[in-house]
Design a protein around this motif. Structure first.
Motif, short mmCIF file in Angstrom:
data_model
loop_
_atom_site.label_atom_id
_atom_site.label_comp_id
_atom_site.label_asym_id
_atom_site.label_seq_id
_atom_site.Cartn_x
_atom_site.Cartn_y
_atom_site.Cartn_z
N UNK A 1 32.37 37.52 42.90
CA UNK A 1 31.80 37.19 41.59
C UNK A 1 30.27 37.23 41.60
N UNK A 2 29.68 37.65 42.72
CA UNK A 2 28.21 37.58 42.77
C UNK A 2 27.55 38.77 42.08
N UNK A 3 28.36 39.82 41.79
CA UNK A 3 27.73 41.03 41.27
C UNK A 3 28.12 41.34 39.84
N UNK A 187 39.55 30.98 38.50
CA UNK A 187 39.74 30.28 37.23
C UNK A 187 38.48 30.39 36.39
N UNK A 188 38.65 30.44 35.06
CA UNK A 188 37.49 30.35 34.18
C UNK A 188 37.74 29.26 33.13
N UNK A 189 36.66 28.72 32.63
CA UNK A 189 36.72 27.56 31.74
C UNK A 189 36.55 28.01 30.28
N UNK A 190 37.56 27.73 29.45
CA UNK A 190 37.47 28.08 28.03
C UNK A 190 37.81 26.85 27.20
N UNK A 191 37.25 26.80 25.99
CA UNK A 191 37.51 25.66 25.12
C UNK A 191 37.88 26.13 23.73
N UNK A 302 34.29 39.18 33.49
CA UNK A 302 34.80 38.29 34.54
C UNK A 302 36.21 38.70 34.96
N UNK A 303 37.07 39.02 33.97
CA UNK A 303 38.45 39.44 34.28
C UNK A 303 38.41 40.69 35.16
N UNK A 304 37.60 41.67 34.76
CA UNK A 304 37.56 42.95 35.51
C UNK A 304 37.01 42.71 36.92
N UNK A 305 36.01 41.82 37.05
CA UNK A 305 35.44 41.56 38.38
C UNK A 305 36.39 40.73 39.25
N UNK A 306 37.35 40.06 38.62
CA UNK A 306 38.26 39.18 39.36
C UNK A 306 39.55 39.86 39.76
N UNK A 307 39.79 41.06 39.23
CA UNK A 307 41.08 41.70 39.50
C UNK A 307 41.04 42.52 40.78
#
Ligand SMILES: [Zn+2]
Length: 307
Positions: A1-3, A187-191, A302-307
């Motif tokens: 996730x750093x890039x 995990x990501x935080x959504x509200x 974020x989704x694309x970088x996490x897959x």
């Protein structure tokens, strides 16, 4: 996730603003006599054609010099001048359309967020620009120092108090707001706000306060809304959001902990797996499909970088 990459998805090449020429009244007059097109706004609503192929309308008018308070937007390709104009006087949509020799069989004034056709990114950029400026003209008809009327200067980018003893010059407002994707591992935080459609969650967001750095605003808002402290705050990109006059500044940040203590502003805030976040993207895209949003861009990156 750093890039996670910075993002520049909102186009800036749709026109030359020619800001340095706004002081040249003769040059502006020449633009008004050079077959300009106008983006008309009535009561915050933009003008669209109706029928199968709904499009935003930028109109040439028979007597451009008679348009009240034209706001110079810039010059498009091939030297075509583009203006905005706020039709604030007509009481009804029909009256506003009649001023433009139109009727509801041909065109409608529609709130930008409720438009259900497609927009190109260039059209969106121009509609956002014109909506911001016409909204400001509506709000700044009077000087807030002495209550006298204001008069446009510099192609409508300044509204000057008509009272010579005051002579305050008012400038358009842009309110900075942070919007952030907070993550922790996968995990990501959504509200969600209570007013949103059922089941819809998005990134946390909040206005920057006076005297506050953007990074401090990100930290404060996340802590207020979720109880979570963040680190490694990184800038992502920005998007004008003219409802009515925000500039959304997008960030990624890492959570220091996972325990949520929900604040009063949100109805719910929780952690989402990558697969859940991807499903939420589909829901979010169904809400304002024509506007694109930096919230969707943040989640998608974020989704694309996490897959
Ligand atoms: Zn004044």
């Amino acid at each position: 996730m750093s890039n996670l990459p910075a993002c520049h998805f909102f186009p800036s090449e749709v026109l030359e603003r020619e800001a340095h020429r706004r002081e040249d009244g003769e040059w502006l007059d020449r633009q008004l006599s050079n077959s300009p097109r106008f983006i008309f706004v009535w009561r915050g609503n933009n003008l669209f054609s109706v029928g199968r192929n709904k499009r935003p309308l930028a109109l040439e008018v028979p007597d451009p010099e008679k348009v009240i308070n034209p706001i110079f937007l810039g010059i498009q390709g091939e030297g075509a001048p583009l203006f905005a104009a706020n039709l604030s006087d007509p009481q009804s949509e029909q009256d506003a359309l009649a001023l433009l020799y139109l009727n509801t069989d041909l065109a409608r004034f529609i709130p930008l967020r409720q438009f259900d056709g497609l927009l190109s990114s260039e059209e969106r950029a121009l509609l956002f620009y014109s909506r911001s400026l016409t909204h400001w003209h509506e709000e700044q008809k009077f000087c807030h120092r002495c209550a006298h009327p204001t008069l446009p200067e510099q192609g409508g980018h300044i509204l000057a108090c008509a009272n010579p003893d005051c002579a305050t010059k008012h400038f358009p407002r842009t309110d900075p707001a942070t919007i952030m994707l907070i993550h922790s591992g996968d995990l990501c935080l959504l509200g969600r706000q209570a007013s949103w459609p059922e089941g819809m969650y998005s990134t946390l967001a909040g206005f920057v306060e006076p005297g506050e750095k953007l990074e401090d605003a990100v930290f404060r808002e996340v802590k207020e809304e979720s109880g979570i402290e963040v680190k490694n705050i990184r800038y992502f990109g920005s998007q004008p959001w003219p409802f009515p006059q925000s500039l959304m500044l997008g960030f990624f940040a890492e959570a220091n902990s996972k325990q949520i203590i929900r604040g009063a502003e949100l109805e719910d805030v929780r952690w989402f797996q990558v697969s859940e976040a991807r499903e939420m993207l589909v829901k979010l895209a169904s809400r304002f499909p024509h506007l694109d949003t930096i919230a969707r861009r943040l989640i998608r990156h974020w989704v694309e970088a996490s897959m």
